[in-house]
Design a protein around this motif. Sequence first.
Motif, short mmCIF file in Angstrom:
data_model
loop_
_atom_site.label_atom_id
_atom_site.label_comp_id
_atom_site.label_asym_id
_atom_site.label_seq_id
_atom_site.Cartn_x
_atom_site.Cartn_y
_atom_site.Cartn_z
N SER A 21 0.84 -1.19 0.00
CA SER A 21 0.00 0.00 0.00
C SER A 21 0.88 1.25 0.00
CB SER A 21 -0.90 0.01 1.24
OG SER A 21 -0.12 0.27 2.40
N THR A 23 1.19 3.27 2.35
CA THR A 23 1.87 3.35 3.65
C THR A 23 3.17 2.55 3.64
OG1 THR A 23 -0.32 3.52 4.65
CG2 THR A 23 1.52 3.13 6.13
N HIS A 24 3.16 1.39 3.01
CA HIS A 24 4.39 0.60 2.88
C HIS A 24 5.43 1.37 2.07
CE1 HIS A 24 1.41 -2.71 3.54
NE2 HIS A 24 2.38 -3.18 4.30
N ILE A 57 3.53 8.48 9.35
CA ILE A 57 2.76 7.48 10.08
C ILE A 57 2.58 7.99 11.50
CG2 ILE A 57 2.77 5.13 11.00
CD1 ILE A 57 4.38 4.29 8.53
N ALA A 59 0.40 6.30 13.98
CA ALA A 59 0.10 5.26 14.95
C ALA A 59 1.21 4.21 15.01
CB ALA A 59 -1.22 4.59 14.61
N THR A 61 0.87 1.17 15.89
CA THR A 61 0.39 -0.10 15.34
C THR A 61 0.53 -0.14 13.82
OG1 THR A 61 -1.87 0.76 15.34
CG2 THR A 61 -1.23 -0.59 17.21
N THR A 62 0.28 0.99 13.17
CA THR A 62 0.44 1.05 11.71
C THR A 62 1.90 0.87 11.33
OG1 THR A 62 -1.45 2.53 11.52
CG2 THR A 62 0.08 2.48 9.65
N TYR A 63 2.80 1.55 12.04
CA TYR A 63 4.23 1.42 11.77
C TYR A 63 4.67 -0.03 11.91
CZ TYR A 63 9.26 1.52 12.48
OH TYR A 63 10.60 1.26 12.39
N ARG A 65 2.90 -2.82 11.92
CA ARG A 65 2.28 -3.69 10.93
C ARG A 65 3.00 -3.57 9.59
NH1 ARG A 65 -0.95 -2.43 7.00
NH2 ARG A 65 -1.63 -0.48 7.94
N CYS A 66 3.27 -2.34 9.17
CA CYS A 66 3.89 -2.13 7.86
C CYS A 66 5.34 -2.60 7.82
CB CYS A 66 3.81 -0.66 7.46
SG CYS A 66 2.15 -0.18 6.95
N ASP A 69 5.24 -6.28 7.65
CA ASP A 69 4.84 -6.67 6.30
C ASP A 69 6.03 -6.60 5.34
OD1 ASP A 69 2.20 -7.10 7.04
OD2 ASP A 69 1.44 -5.24 6.12
#
Length: 100
Positions: A21, A23-24, A57, A59, A61-63, A65-66, A69
């Motif tokens: 995505s 974000t990645h 970024i 959050a 959690t978003t960091y 997770r990405c 990933d």
Amino acid sequence: MEACKPLSVFFGAVKNDPRISITHIGLFAALVECWQMKGFPVPLCAYAHEVMPMAKILANTTYHRCIRDLHDFGYIIYQPSYKRNERSRIILKCGEKSDE
């Protein structure tokens, strides 16, 4: 322009990867920028709070997770430190001969 090679290789690789995505992409670009700013160390050692603002970024959690990933998809090697006073280790795999 050798410094930008990981970013160029990454963009070529993610073109056909539906798992990636924006974000990645932002996180990977921020990791490359951080790597360049620190003088191209291998591995790159960084705190999440150093990279997150560059990647836009907000959050944790978003960091996490990405970055996991990116590790799971094979674009980086991520070794979290799990300690507040120790930076995580990150190796950008794009552009290396061993990626093939």
